[in-house]
Enzyme design. Structure first.
Site, mmCIF file in Angstrom:
data_model
loop_
_atom_site.group_PDB
_atom_site.id
_atom_site.type_symbol
_atom_site.label_atom_id
_atom_site.label_comp_id
_atom_site.label_asym_id
_atom_site.label_seq_id
_atom_site.Cartn_x
_atom_site.Cartn_y
_atom_site.Cartn_z
ATOM 1 N N HIS A 197 0.854 -1.186 0.000
ATOM 2 C CA HIS A 197 0.000 0.000 0.000
ATOM 3 C C HIS A 197 0.888 1.234 0.000
ATOM 4 C CE1 HIS A 197 -3.184 2.807 0.909
ATOM 5 N NE2 HIS A 197 -2.540 3.208 1.994
ATOM 6 N N GLY A 232 2.869 5.380 3.954
ATOM 7 C CA GLY A 232 2.224 6.115 5.039
ATOM 8 C C GLY A 232 0.803 5.635 5.243
ATOM 9 N N GLU A 233 0.231 5.998 6.390
ATOM 10 C CA GLU A 233 -1.132 5.592 6.706
ATOM 11 C C GLU A 233 -2.133 6.241 5.750
ATOM 12 O OE1 GLU A 233 -1.986 3.386 8.985
ATOM 13 O OE2 GLU A 233 0.112 3.088 9.576
ATOM 14 N N SER A 234 -3.295 5.615 5.613
ATOM 15 C CA SER A 234 -4.354 6.177 4.773
ATOM 16 C C SER A 234 -4.729 7.570 5.264
ATOM 17 C CB SER A 234 -5.595 5.270 4.800
ATOM 18 O OG SER A 234 -5.314 4.022 4.207
ATOM 19 N N GLY A 235 -4.871 8.502 4.334
ATOM 20 C CA GLY A 235 -5.255 9.859 4.687
ATOM 21 C C GLY A 235 -4.101 10.775 5.019
ATOM 22 N N LYS A 257 -0.662 10.984 0.625
ATOM 23 C CA LYS A 257 0.197 10.405 -0.428
ATOM 24 C C LYS A 257 -0.301 10.767 -1.822
ATOM 25 C CE LYS A 257 -0.320 6.155 1.046
ATOM 26 N NZ LYS A 257 -1.168 6.441 2.225
ATOM 27 N N SER A 258 -1.602 10.614 -2.050
ATOM 28 C CA SER A 258 -2.152 10.871 -3.381
ATOM 29 C C SER A 258 -2.095 12.355 -3.733
ATOM 30 C CB SER A 258 -3.603 10.376 -3.456
ATOM 31 O OG SER A 258 -3.663 8.973 -3.271
ATOM 32 N N ASP A 289 -1.929 4.070 -4.495
ATOM 33 C CA ASP A 289 -2.692 3.206 -3.589
ATOM 34 C C ASP A 289 -2.097 1.809 -3.447
ATOM 35 O OD1 ASP A 289 -4.943 2.995 -1.780
ATOM 36 O OD2 ASP A 289 -5.722 1.523 -3.196
ATOM 37 N N GLU A 347 -6.850 8.074 -6.585
ATOM 38 C CA GLU A 347 -8.063 8.317 -5.793
ATOM 39 C C GLU A 347 -7.832 9.528 -4.891
ATOM 40 O OE1 GLU A 347 -10.621 6.494 -2.065
ATOM 41 O OE2 GLU A 347 -8.977 5.323 -2.934
ATOM 42 N N ARG A 359 17.996 15.724 11.804
ATOM 43 C CA ARG A 359 18.264 17.135 11.519
ATOM 44 C C ARG A 359 19.450 17.330 10.573
ATOM 45 N NH1 ARG A 359 16.304 20.680 15.469
ATOM 46 N NH2 ARG A 359 17.069 22.312 14.067
#
Length: 321
Positions: free
Chosen positions: A152, A167-170, A173-174, A191, A216, A257
């Site tokens: 994913h 990364g997590e959904s939301g 990324k898109s 996705d 999406e 850093r």
């Protein structure tokens, strides 16, 4: 300091490629193809030049490998008398090799075609020189039969670097991928990214066919990137050069850093350079990813900004003492 994350490999499956698709891809001539030719599939990435089998040694012979007959094998068969050559070819084709290819426009022996028909063993031919043909065939087999996994995430080409965005959904990324496309970079997958291990050192990413060129976007829906931004905005496959992990900014967490620590993500046994980028309102992720991709490219070319800065800093501190 080096940190390595591991992406768990999915259970391995046995992949295959149809002989018919190889015939079309490599422009091979069908000397003899059995009636069930369309159902023949190749499952081995290795190929074989059957010099030893022609000499009578079959102990390690693997019939499920594609057999290549070049000048050396052809001249050896020519040197045999008619009866000996027939016996040699009978012993070879009775083991039903998955496919035999004559290269360099070499004429196919009549005995070979007769034995192949008797045992339903395909014979193909090509005008390509043996070495060039084998290189193209092995490259195609490595790609089609490579171990693979689906992850994913998003996958874009930035300044020639294949960047896998995790990364997590939301997390964005898109949206970041769309901004990168607007800035002239290219989308490979959104996705879901299919990653293939095509060699001991190389991973190649692509999109599953059903979602290829689509993105999406929450609130808008499915967007066809090729239709909106043009052919130059998409790409079919790319090497996985860099992994960028997006995560919500955690107040108080000690983020990198200076860039002196080396981080890697291990995918199917191959270590890929990676970094973690914290996300919070106001950060332009597209620009950050561009800089990260260029910095990674510089490192591959032998220039490390963090190390250069550290040497200057140590030199300055040493001069002040």
């Amino acid at each position: 300091m080096t940190h390595i994350d591991n992406i768990t490999e999915q259970p391995q499956e046995e992949y295959s490629v149809s002989l018919d698709s190889l015939v079309k891809f490599l422009s091979l001539t069908e000397v003899y193809m059995p009636e069930n030719g369309e159902s023949i599939v190749i499952t081995k990435r290795d190929v074989n030049r059957p010099g030893l089998p022609f000499a009578g040694f079959f102990e390690s012979f693997e019939a499920d490998r594609i057999q290549i007959i070049g000048n050396t094998e052809h001249k050896y068969l020519q040197s045999l008398g008619g009866e000996k050559r027939t016996k040699c070819l009978e012993e070879f084709f009775v083991r039903k090799p998955i496919c035999t290819v004559f290269t360099t426009n070499l004429p196919v022996f009549g005995e070979a075609e007769k034995c192949a028909r008797k045992n339903n063993a395909p014979i193909l031919a090509t005008s390509e020189y043996t070495s060039a043909f084998m290189a193209a065939l092995i490259a195609k087999l490595n790609l089609e039969l490579a171990p693979r996994m689906t992850r994913h995430g998003g996958f874009v080409e930035i300044y020639g670097e294949g960047v896998l965005i995790l990364g997590e959904s939301g997390i964005g990324k898109s949206e970041t991928a769309v901004e990168l496309i607007k800035r002239g970079h290219r989308l490979i997958a959104d996705d879901a990214v299919e990653i293939k291990k095509v060699s001991a050192m190389t991973l190649v990413g692509s999109a599953p066919e059903i979602i290829r060129h689509y993105i999406e976007m929450r609130g808008i829906g499915i967007v066809n990137v090729q239709r909106i931004f043009g052919m130059g905005a998409v790409k079919m496959t790319e090497r996985v050069d860099f992994v960028i992990k997006l995560e919500d900014w955690i107040q108080g967490k000690d983020y990198e850093r200076f860039g002196l620590d080396n981080s890697y993500t291990e995918i199917m046994g191959i270590k890929v350079p990676s970094i973690t980028i914290p996300v919070k309102p106001g950060r332009n992720l597209a620009i950050i990813l561009e800089v990260a991709a260029m910095n990674n490219r510089q490192k591959k070319m032998g220039y490390n900004t963090a190390e250069e800065f550290n040497k200057k800093l140590m030199g300055q501190l040493g001069g002040d003492i």
